[in-house]
Design an enzyme around this catalytic site. Structure first.
Site: not given
Length: 394
Positions: A127, A208, A210, A243
């Site tokens: 990312w 991470d 997410a 999300k």
């Protein structure tokens, strides 16, 4: 003073959004922006979120400050969602943050506070905000190879060869599931090997996280992280509710530092409190309280999980549908990886020139590295999309 500023490079995804909006073609397709979309192309507010917000509106009596670490009930509920009972609560320092991005930023600040000489490693590709934030915080960085563009799978041998260069105290950013931008994930055995290597080198994993719930399910997506946390002395985790709760604009995230013992966790908790105070004082409460209400109410939690499962299943069906359409169009299995990837994204292996050609000739918008948002795929136009992709791929 201000005249000394230099122009900043535009964010490629934000730039792409502007180009898409300015395109007058009615048949255009947006596969760029990373938000979930339903079959109508809308990003819905989840049922449980609506119900929790209604309850909050009726019951909340004050908008006074909550605390530097945010809503402690939210922190506890999120710790349970991410880690289950894999690690004692006393070893976890948790701080609410403005979104997953804010959580990553606070944990990078924590790294710099604890060990300013640490080097932060991230995957190539990753990312774009990972390297940008590492640079901005002022930490040294390095990359490890991750994705084989020829096979569109994890290049695990190359990854391990690069991570062999770790030094004690280095920090390694790993995507907990649903790798962004590739959609290609480590399997359980590979996670174990990475854990062994990090322990041998004295390096610290930074997860991470997410997209929990968007890959193989809430618990399946967390399985590797939960196993790793039982085997390492320290771990950093940045989790997002953007999300899986659809709370994009409400900016709900959590930064967690797992320490080797409760005393060290208390030190980390104090440092995170101080960093929150320096950066934004008190994190925003509304979205976090909504999440806490959902996770602590059995009925709302069950409905949230059911709707999340509907979203996950829909993305899997879109993956399978696009892979099948591409198989028919190419008469080969060269794009079957799309069905094997997980999460919101896959990288198709197209060149920037081919991506630009798709945009110019067919109004199909994707990021320049050919990352596509699976949730943005038009279910009724997969054959046409496959034809356009194969046409530019030559």
């Amino acid at each position: 003073m201000l005249e000394k500023l230099t122009p900043q490079p535009p964010d490629k995804i934000i730039e792409l959004i502007g180009m898409y909006r300015a395109d007058p073609r009615t048949e255009k397709v947006d596969l760029g922006v990373g938000v979930y979309k339903d079959e109508k192309g809308a990003t819905p507010v989840m049922r449980a979120v609506k119900a929790a917000e209604k309850r909050l509106l009726e019951s909340q009596t004050s908008k006074s400050y909550v605390g530097l670490l945010g809503d402690l009930d939210f922190n506890a509920a999120m710790r349970g969602l991410v880690l289950g009972d894999a690690v004692p609560a006393g070893r976890v320092a948790a701080a609410q943050a403005p979104g997953g991005t804010g959580a990553i930023r606070q944990l990078l600040e924590l790294v710099k506070l604890a060990n300013p000489g640490a080097k932060v490693w991230y995957s190539d590709p990753t990312w774009p905000n990972h390297p940008a934030m590492v640079r901005h915080v002022g930490l040294a960085s390095a990359t490890y190879r991750y994705f084989d563009s020829a096979t569109c799978t994890v290049d695990f041998a190359a990854m391990m060869a690069d991570l062999d260069g770790l030094s004690a105290g280095d920090v390694v950013i790993l995507h907990g599931c649903c790798h962004n931008p590739t959609g290609a994930n480590l399997d359980a055995a590979q996670w174990d090997q990475v854990t062994d290597l990090l322990n041998a080198k004295g390096a610290i994993p930074f997860i991470d996280f997410a997209y929990q719930g968007f890959g193989d399910g809430l618990d399946a997506d967390a399985a590797a992280v939960r196993r790793m946390v039982t085997r390492v002395p320290q771990m950093l985790i940045a989790a997002s509710c953007s999300k899986n709760f659809g709370l994009y604009r409400d900016r709900v995230g959590i930064a967690m530092a797992v320490a080797q013992d409760a005393a060290t966790a208390d030190l980390a908790k104090g440092a995170l409190s101080s960093l929150n105070r320096l950066n934004f004082s008190f994190p925003p409460d509304h979205g976090a309280k909504v999440v806490e209400i959902i996770l602590n109410d059995p009925e709302l939690r069950a409905d949230w999980q059911a709707e999340l499962e509907e979203m996950r299943t829909r993305m899997l069906e879109l993956r399978a549908g696009l892979a099948e359409a591409l198989r028919r169009e190419t008469n080969s299995d060269s794009f079957d990886f799309v069905a094997h990837h997980r999460g919101m994204f896959s990288r198709l292996g197209l060149s920037q020139e081919q991506v630009m050609k798709l945009r110019e000739e067919s109004g199909i918008y994707m990021v320049g590295d050919s990352r596509v948002n699976i949730a943005g795929l038009p279910a009724d136009k997969l054959d046409a999309l496959a034809k356009a992709i194969v046409r530019v791929a030559g």
